[in-house]
Each structure stands twice: as structure tokens, then as C-alpha cells.
Design an enzyme around this catalytic site. Structure first.
Site, PDB file in Angstrom:
ATOM      1  N   ARG A 151      41.326  36.196  38.033  1.00  0.00           N
ATOM      2  CA  ARG A 151      40.222  35.267  37.760  1.00  0.00           C
ATOM      3  C   ARG A 151      40.121  34.209  38.857  1.00  0.00           C
ATOM      4  O   ARG A 151      39.043  33.925  39.359  1.00  0.00           O
ATOM      5  CB  ARG A 151      40.456  34.567  36.410  1.00  0.00           C
ATOM      6  CG  ARG A 151      40.171  35.510  35.257  1.00  0.00           C
ATOM      7  CD  ARG A 151      40.257  34.816  33.918  1.00  0.00           C
ATOM      8  NE  ARG A 151      40.392  35.830  32.870  1.00  0.00           N
ATOM      9  CZ  ARG A 151      41.025  35.644  31.725  1.00  0.00           C
ATOM     10  NH1 ARG A 151      41.569  34.474  31.444  1.00  0.00           N
ATOM     11  NH2 ARG A 151      41.107  36.625  30.842  1.00  0.00           N
ATOM     12  N   ARG A 171      60.672  35.399  48.337  1.00  0.00           N
ATOM     13  CA  ARG A 171      61.052  36.416  47.366  1.00  0.00           C
ATOM     14  C   ARG A 171      62.445  36.972  47.665  1.00  0.00           C
ATOM     15  O   ARG A 171      63.085  37.580  46.802  1.00  0.00           O
ATOM     16  CB  ARG A 171      60.034  37.558  47.336  1.00  0.00           C
ATOM     17  CG  ARG A 171      60.288  38.662  48.361  1.00  0.00           C
ATOM     18  CD  ARG A 171      59.179  39.664  48.433  1.00  0.00           C
ATOM     19  NE  ARG A 171      59.565  40.838  49.182  1.00  0.00           N
ATOM     20  CZ  ARG A 171      59.752  40.889  50.496  1.00  0.00           C
ATOM     21  NH1 ARG A 171      59.599  39.810  51.225  1.00  0.00           N
ATOM     22  NH2 ARG A 171      60.101  42.020  51.085  1.00  0.00           N
TER      23      ARG A 171
END
Lengths: 151, 151, 151
Positions: free
Chosen positions: A32, A105
Site C-alpha cells: 500500500r 540483514r
């Protein structure tokens, strides 16, 4: 196999499922925010990192569950559950790190990979000892205990 | 469900996890070799084939584990474990074949798909016989044995 | 854990595997129809929707199996199996809806997500009650029954 011997593994499994649900929701929010409509999976790097973080965790989920349970049933439920919690903690940090940058990460990825290898090691050991008991009628742990008593 | 009835399935499961770990490492090496940095998943065809080979094996891993265990618990642990080993062998050849060319993935892909169908067949049969025993109180295998005795 | 306590879960699991096999075949047919050769995964939107529909179902399959079994073993086999069938029905409608348009995937996606949350809820409840029994020696269900008897 009794309820007592499996309930901690089940608890960690349910936690793992909840974590995957949380990651999936983050991808929906990112779709979104960055206006990436399904079925597209490409978009700005911010979106792609979140998408890949979730995909990577999903891919490892079945491996994690498999070794959590083989290690828990054939080696030790307590140790496996502790490793399971550490793995899930590592994956949470991996997901948030990857959302920031590909570099961030790495540390939690290595951490969770190491925990997974510990679970693999417990599984291999547990299954090996069990194969010895079942097919060779040799209880290596018992023998080891007796040998240590003699020393 | 005793330890003896599950240990071979657990052994095949751990082997399967180790194989997936091996495939994941190959993708990491390919990322370095072909300079494809995460989160990107596109790159030269050599990289994309290795990436897709690993993704395909990952996708099938939960299906494989599911039918390995239902077939092993409800039909036959021995036969299921043998099929499990054949499946893993097929997947290894698939991975190396696909690394070479898309064409070379086909023969081992068909082979491992066939083995998976055999495990699905064993699962369906085992679950069906078990449903008959539990809900209809009919032991079809026993009836079949008696019928063959009469012939 | 007896055969009777698990056979319905095994039946739903095998159905789920057959459904995933059906989805995989649809992707193979779509690759032929829209001329998208492996390892490519991009192509016309019609192909990409079918590809993503299958990928999404695959991704959720291990989560579904995990909560189906924890809910079935620690809460209720019957209720979990009914939810399992509803989930698979929702996924079938999702796959066919997504094949038509991204919009048509939404209603069945929400439906199957809700069923999955019910299974998560059953799992959490079942594991929580079991933890109370095993580690606190408190049978909450029994206590609740006695309390209701008194009213």
C-alpha cells in the site's frame, strides 16, 4: 509420544506461525505504502527488501519446523524449544534489519543460520542414537554413562 | 506411535533439510559469482536457473515432508523412506541439471514428480484403510488376506 | 497419540497436497499457453496472476499444515479438520478468482485468512490448556465444567 513430550514444540510452532503472519502483514502494508499492486513483486528497493525478507523467512519456515520437531522428539524437547525461540528472535531482527538496508540483514541472518545448524546437529545426533537403539540394540548414551562411571 | 515407527522418516527428513541447506549455499555462491546483490533476484540466465532450481525445491519441500510422513505413519515406514531417498536423489540431479540448462532439468524433474505421486498414492491408500478401520470398523487388509487364504 | 486421533488430520493434509499439485499443473499449462519458458517468471498479466496465485498458496501451505496439526492434536481433531476443509475450499476459490483478475482474489483470500486465524486461535487455546495441565497441574476445562455445574 505423550502430550508432555510435545507441548513446548507446539508452543514454539504456533509462535513461528504468528511471526510469519506478522511478516505477511508488513508486506501488505508495504504494497500500500509503495503502491505495488499484485501480482507485481518488483518496485522501489524499500519494497523489494521487505518482500524478499518475508520470502526468505517463508522459505526457511518448513526447514525450521522440520528440525525443531525431529530435534525435539529424538533429542531434547527443552533444548530444541530454547533454540526455536532464539531462531524466531533472530528472524525478527533479520526482518527489521533487511527493511532498513541489505547490509543490516547480515548479522541476524548469520545468527539465525547458526541456531538452525545447532538444531540440525541435535537432530542428526538424536536420530543417530535412536537408529542405534532400534536397529543395533545399542544404547550409546547409556554406555557413555557407564564408561564415565568407571573413570 | 513409537520411536521405532518414526525414526527412518526422521532420518530422511534431516537428509532433506541438509539438501535444502546445500541448495541455499549454491545460491549464495552464485550471487557472488554473478554479482547479483540481494534483494535482486534477476540476473544472467546462469544465475536465474540456479535461483529457480532452489526456489522450486523449496516450494516442494513441505509437500514432500507431508506425504513422506502420512505415507510412513499410515502405510509403511520402510517403503516411504525408500521413496523419500529416491525423491532426494532426483532433486539433487534436478538441481545440477537445471544449473547446466533448462532442458537438463526435465528428466530428473519428471522422475522426482513420479516418486512424489507414489508417496501420494501410499498416503491416500494408508489414510483410506485407516478411515475404514476407525469409522467403519472394517479391516480391509485383513479381509483381503482372508479372501486370498480361501482361494 | 493413536491412529484415531490423527487420521482426519492426515486426510485433510493429503487433500491439501493434491490441491497444491493441481495448482502446480495450472502454472505448467499457463507457461505453455503464454509461452513463458523457465527460468523466467515474468510475462503477460494473465500468466503472472496464475504464477503468483500458486506461489501465495505454496507459501501458506506450511503455515496451514502447522496450525491444522497443532490445533487438531491439542484442541480438537474434528473442528480442525472442518476448518481445514473450509480453508482448502477458500484457496480453490482464491486460485480461480486470481486467475480471472487481481480484484476477484480478494473475497476468497479474506475468507481463507479468517479460517486460518480460527485455526491459530484453536492452536493457541489448545497449547495454553495443555501447558496448564502439564506444568501447573491445572485442568482449566475440568474446572470450568465444575464451575458451570455449581451455577
Amino acid at each position: 509420544m505423550s502430550e508432555e513430550a510435545l507441548v513446548l514444540l507446539a508452543a514454539v510452532t504456533v509462535l513461528g506461525v504468528l511471526q510469519q503472519a506478522y511478516f505477511s502483514l508488513q508486506v501488505i502494508y508495504a504494497r500500500r505504502k509503495y503502491l505495488v499492486c499484485p501480482p507485481a513483486t518488483g518496485g522501489p528497493p524499500e519494497f523489494e527488501r521487505i518482500f524478499r525478507a518475508q520470502a526468505n523467512c517463508s522459505e526457511y519456515f518448513p526447514l525450521f519446523i522440520s528440525v525443531l520437531w525431529t530435534s525435539g522428539v529424538f533429542f531434547s524437547q527443552g533444548l530444541s524449544s530454547v533454540c526455536g525461540l532464539l531462531y524466531l528472535y533472530g528472524r525478527l531482527r533479520y526482518f527489521h534489519g533487511y527493511s532498513q538496508s541489505a547490509q543490516q540483514r547480515l548479522a541476524p541472518l548469520y545468527f539465525s543460520a547458526e541456531v538452525l545448524w545447532v538444531l540440525v546437529g541435535f537432530s542428526v545426533l538424536g536420530v543417530f542414537l535412536s537408529l542405534c537403539r532400534v536397529y543395533l540394540d545399542v544404547d550409546l548414551l547409556h554406555k557413555l554413562g557407564s564408561a564415565l562411571d568407571l573413570v
